[in-house]
Design a protein around this motif. Structure first.
Motif, short mmCIF file in Angstrom:
data_model
loop_
_atom_site.label_atom_id
_atom_site.label_comp_id
_atom_site.label_asym_id
_atom_site.label_seq_id
_atom_site.Cartn_x
_atom_site.Cartn_y
_atom_site.Cartn_z
N GLN A 1 0.85 -1.20 0.00
CA GLN A 1 0.00 0.00 0.00
C GLN A 1 0.88 1.25 0.00
O GLN A 1 0.92 2.01 0.98
N PRO A 2 1.60 1.49 -1.07
CA PRO A 2 2.55 2.62 -1.10
C PRO A 2 1.91 3.99 -0.99
O PRO A 2 2.58 4.97 -0.67
N LEU B 1 -11.00 -2.11 11.00
CA LEU B 1 -9.54 -2.00 10.86
C LEU B 1 -8.92 -3.36 10.54
O LEU B 1 -8.03 -3.48 9.70
N GLU B 2 -9.41 -4.39 11.23
CA GLU B 2 -8.88 -5.73 10.99
C GLU B 2 -9.11 -6.17 9.54
O GLU B 2 -8.19 -6.67 8.88
N VAL B 3 -10.34 -5.99 9.06
CA VAL B 3 -10.66 -6.41 7.69
C VAL B 3 -9.81 -5.63 6.68
O VAL B 3 -9.24 -6.20 5.75
N ASP B 4 -9.71 -4.32 6.88
CA ASP B 4 -8.95 -3.50 5.94
C ASP B 4 -7.47 -3.86 5.97
O ASP B 4 -6.81 -3.88 4.92
N PHE B 5 -6.96 -4.17 7.14
CA PHE B 5 -5.55 -4.55 7.27
C PHE B 5 -5.28 -5.88 6.57
O PHE B 5 -4.27 -6.04 5.88
N LEU B 6 -6.18 -6.83 6.74
CA LEU B 6 -6.01 -8.14 6.11
C LEU B 6 -6.03 -8.02 4.59
O LEU B 6 -5.20 -8.64 3.90
N PHE B 7 -6.96 -7.24 4.07
CA PHE B 7 -6.99 -7.03 2.62
C PHE B 7 -5.75 -6.27 2.16
O PHE B 7 -5.22 -6.52 1.07
N GLY B 8 -5.30 -5.34 2.99
CA GLY B 8 -4.10 -4.59 2.65
C GLY B 8 -2.87 -5.47 2.58
O GLY B 8 -1.95 -5.21 1.79
N LEU B 9 -2.85 -6.51 3.39
CA LEU B 9 -1.76 -7.49 3.37
C LEU B 9 -1.93 -8.53 2.28
O LEU B 9 -1.02 -9.33 2.04
N GLY B 10 -3.10 -8.54 1.64
CA GLY B 10 -3.39 -9.61 0.69
C GLY B 10 -3.51 -10.95 1.41
O GLY B 10 -3.26 -12.00 0.82
#
Length: 220
Positions: free
Chosen positions: A84-85, A133-142
């Motif tokens: 996520q640059p 936040l958890e969901v967004d972080f997981l998707f952000g990590l792929g």
């Protein structure tokens, strides 16, 4: 890792991580003034009044997760920033990314861990927000949560080496550091733990302010 169970190691590690993140956030604060920045669920409208050091100390005190989770959370933050640059770590998002990365690491690493409601209390946010936040972080990590022993050792060895030098790293030296396009960071290439690549590091934050008074002591 047995060494992390040493009661003298973790407080120093937490202090060092806080210093590292503080330098990255401050550097990105300066650079983001001249660049368009993506706003995410992690981003706050104002800087939290609680310091990164105090916030991470609180997480360490109340999360009761294994010490390894903090190394894995550090790996996750680095991965997130590479994927996520457009979301650089800064003073407006670092707190939410910290509580989320530690919670996700604890869920993945530990046999037993607290639920989202508890982590929300630790982080001074609402449970519904913690869920987002958890969901967004997981998707952000792929959903790339696995950390190999070699990767874990590479990140921990870096932190250990810098702590032995007894000084916080400069932004240019840190693994969460400077990179391309005026955005700061130098991240590990996980395919080769002995090499480094220039990558952009990111971390965002939300619209409520964190203060010690805002954060209740969670019931256990």
């Amino acid at each position: 890792m047995a060494e992390l169970e040493n009661p003298n190691v973790m407080p120093n590690l937490i202090t060092f991580l806080s210093s590292l993140l503080q330098k990255v956030a401050e550097s990105n604060d300066v650079n983001c003034r001249s660049q368009a920045q993506k706003i995410s669920v992690f981003h706050g409208l104002s800087r939290p009044t609680i310091s990164i050091q105090n916030y991470l100390d609180r997480i360490y005190k109340y999360a009761n997760c294994s010490p390894s989770c903090f190394i894995v959370a550090y790996v996750y933050l680095d991965r997130f920033s590479q994927r996520q640059p457009s979301l650089p770590i800064n003073s407006f998002n670092v707190h939410r990314l910290l509580i989320t990365s530690v919670m996700v690491a604890a869920k993945f690493m530990d046999d037993m861990c607290y639920n989202n409601s508890y982590y929300a209390q630790v982080g001074g946010i609402k449970t519904a927000e913690m869920n987002f936040l958890e969901v967004d972080f997981l998707f952000g990590l792929g959903f790339e949560l696995h950390v190999t022993p070699n990767t874990f050792h590479a990140y921990y060895s870096y932190l250990q080496r810098e702590m032995l030098l007894q000084h916080p790293p400069s932004v240019a030296e840190s693994t969460l550091s400077l990179g391309r396009s005026l955005k700061l960071q130098l991240c590990f290439n996980e395919e080769d733990s002995n090499s480094h690549q220039k990558q952009e590091l990111a971390i965002p934050d939300n619209d409520s302010d964190f203060t010690c008074a805002d954060i209740p002591v969670p019931a256990k």
